[in-house]
Design a protein around this motif. Structure first.
Motif, mmCIF file in Angstrom:
data_model
loop_
_atom_site.group_PDB
_atom_site.id
_atom_site.type_symbol
_atom_site.label_atom_id
_atom_site.label_comp_id
_atom_site.label_asym_id
_atom_site.label_seq_id
_atom_site.Cartn_x
_atom_site.Cartn_y
_atom_site.Cartn_z
ATOM 1 N N SER A 143 29.487 36.286 30.246
ATOM 2 C CA SER A 143 29.260 35.575 28.982
ATOM 3 C C SER A 143 29.218 36.614 27.873
ATOM 4 C CB SER A 143 27.945 34.789 29.027
ATOM 5 O OG SER A 143 28.010 33.755 29.990
ATOM 6 N N VAL A 455 34.141 26.794 36.911
ATOM 7 C CA VAL A 455 33.111 27.020 35.891
ATOM 8 C C VAL A 455 33.720 27.311 34.517
ATOM 9 C CG1 VAL A 455 31.433 27.835 37.575
ATOM 10 C CG2 VAL A 455 32.909 29.486 36.399
ATOM 11 N N LEU A 493 29.953 21.130 32.460
ATOM 12 C CA LEU A 493 29.779 22.348 33.259
ATOM 13 C C LEU A 493 30.236 23.578 32.487
ATOM 14 C CD1 LEU A 493 29.064 23.496 36.122
ATOM 15 C CD2 LEU A 493 31.493 23.211 36.682
ATOM 16 N N GLU A 496 27.590 24.327 29.836
ATOM 17 C CA GLU A 496 26.306 24.743 30.404
ATOM 18 C C GLU A 496 26.368 26.156 30.970
ATOM 19 O OE1 GLU A 496 25.485 21.759 33.280
ATOM 20 O OE2 GLU A 496 25.081 20.183 31.797
ATOM 21 N N ASN A 497 27.455 26.504 31.640
ATOM 22 C CA ASN A 497 27.563 27.831 32.244
ATOM 23 C C ASN A 497 27.935 28.910 31.224
ATOM 24 O OD1 ASN A 497 27.442 27.816 35.462
ATOM 25 N ND2 ASN A 497 28.338 25.883 34.780
#
Length: 510
Positions: A143, A455, A493, A496-497
């Motif tokens: 991230s 993801v 998803l 959120e990830n």
């Protein structure tokens, strides 16, 4: 009884002509086929009627085709939802003729031919077994910030700096340091940066302008030298790639800009003048240019250009450099306009010393949004004379990027493929596939994927030795904006990830 022998001798001939005319008069179906092939093949390969289902032909493709022929069909308005400037531009380019160029009767015959023969649905041949779990690579999600979603529009691993260069929808260009696990800003250039190159201390940034299909020419090329940023004065029509290369070996870098465009577009050469300005020369006057590589393909000592086009007349063209920046074009691969060509690589697959071409096609964000069995990866083998034959096809819905390297170092070429438009219902794991080459001569590959492949919505891909351990890793970047309908569970998803990058670390040297 006396007869007129001259008159009687003519009767059989007249009858014969009458019979021939009757026999050669095409049926409505035959005339419909002739009309379809004639009008569809006027600027590209005529697609097979069987390559799209009836509803797509009837509701999407045929109304647009009719508009291109000057026929208004089913109340279809090609200018709907377009801005005034776009409408004016399209009208100036005469995309849609003011007067019909096909009669109403012939148009109805063409339509009937297509709709009568088109299938109700396309048959997708799913492999009997799901891909095996990927063990040669270990997935490591990254991230880059705390903001939900990922909007990376450019990614390229720089082997010299060992950093990952990135661009996003906000116009930011930055690099990511894998060792320090931090981003370093490079600059901000308009919006929607789709390409960035640093060469000889000069930085070239490409802003596409409009991400969505558009006739607006709002693309820009920014050039930063000695901490001063200038901009090419020419307005560009959705440029997606800028090749920076000294093509004629005179010490000056030329720019080859791929203007993807929409209805119109072009491949253009920009050469520097004595006043340090750039002169534009059109090399290919067709839309859909999305990638260009400079390489001497005919071994005459001059750099040629290998170009992929992904709109209308799709395929690969080689521009052979004859003299000083003068080129002759030859289309060496031509495919259906329904393919959605997305990427290609030059690689000597069979080891004969001549570059072969590997392509992926699967762009599915146009007027025919349906799963297509002809999406996937193809290998085209060079006969040593730059004539290419398709020798292998791996079906993969929505395939959009590939990397071709000897990842396991066994002497043959393996492939990494991503899909931006997979079958989320039946094959969600097919958003990434690694094809391990197990028999290069007989084209035998073993497919792999990984459990965490869902993801992110993978959009771009590159390869390089990220951890400097002697083997090549694979890097995926995510783009959260949806081009087509996707399940809410997956969209949630992704947010959120908050995965921006996925590095597949090669375990070969571990």
């Amino acid at each position: 009884m006396k007869t007129n022998s001259k008159r009687m001798s003519k009767i059989p001939g007249v009858a014969l002509i009458f019979i021939l005319v009757c026999c050669n008069t095409p049926t409505p179906k035959e005339k419909g086929a002739q009309l379809f092939n004639n009008y569809c093949a006027s600027c590209h390969i005529a697609p097979s009627v069987h390559d799209l289902p009836k509803n797509i032909w009837a509701n999407n493709v045929l109304p647009e085709m009719g508009a291109r022929l000057g026929v208004q069909d089913s109340g279809y308005d090609p200018y709907k939802r377009l801005t005034f400037v776009e409408k004016s531009t399209i009208k100036m380019e005469h995309i849609y003729p003011d007067e019909p160029i096909i009669s109403k009767e012939d148009w109805e015959l063409l339509k009937s031919y297509v709709i009568d023969l088109a299938p109700d649905s396309l048959e997708i041949n799913y492999p009997p077994n799901a891909p095996s779990e990927l063990s040669q690579f270990s997935p490591e999600p990254i991230s880059l910030d705390s903001f939900p979603g990922s909007f990376i529009t450019f990614m390229d691993y720089d082997e010299s700096s060992q950093k990952l260069n990135l661009g996003d929808t906000r116009g930011n260009v930055y690099s990511y340091d894998f060792d320090e696990k931090e981003t370093v800003p490079i600059g901000n250039f308009g919006n929607n940066v789709v390409d960035y190159t640093e060469k000889g201390g000069i930085q070239y940034s490409t802003s596409i302008g409009q991400l969505r299909p558009s006739e607006l020419s709002s693309g820009r090329i920014f050039i930063n030298a000695n901490n001063e940023t200038t901009r090419l004065p020419q307005e560009l029509h959705r440029p997606v790639k800028t090749l920076v290369a000294d093509l004629n070996k005179d010490g000056n870098e030329e720019l080859v800009i791929s203007e993807f465009g929409y209805f119109t577009g072009e491949l253009a050469l920009f050469t520097k003048t004595e006043n340090d300005e750039y002169k534009k020369t059109i090399l290919l006057g067709q839309p859909g240019n999305n990638r260009v590589i400079a390489k001497d393909m005919n071994r005459d000592g001059k750099l040629d250009l290998i170009v992929q086009t992904a709109q209308a007349d799709e395929g690969i063209t080689i521009l052979y450099q004859e003299n000083n920046l003068e080129f002759t074009a030859e289309k060496v691969i031509r495919v259906s306009p329904l393919y959605g060509s997305s990427w290609f690589e030059l690689v000597d697959y069979d080891g004969d010393g001549y570059d072969d071409i590997i392509t992926v096609n699967g762009d599915n964000a146009d007027n025919s949004r349906v799963l297509k069995p002809y999406h996937g990866l193809r290998i085209y083998i060079n006969d040593a004379g730059n004539h290419f034959e398709e020798t292998y096809f791996y079906a993969m819905n929505g395939a959009t990027r590939l990397v071709a390297r000897d990842f396991d170092k066994d002497g043959d070429i393996d492939f990494g493929i991503i899909s931006t438009f997979p079958d989320y219902k039946r094959q969600p794991e097919h958003t990434f596939i690694y094809l391990e080459n197990t028999d290069a001569e007989d084209y035998k590959f073993t497919p792999y994927s990984f459990k965490a492949s869902q993801v992110g919505k993978w959009f771009l891909m590159d390869a390089g030795d990220v951890d400097q351990d002697g083997d090549e890793d694979i890097i995926l970047s995510s783009f959260s904006q949806s081009f087509t309908k996707i399940p809410d569970s997956l969209s949630n998803l992704w947010y959120e990830n908050n995965v921006d990058l996925m590095v597949l670390k090669n375990n070969l040297k571990n």
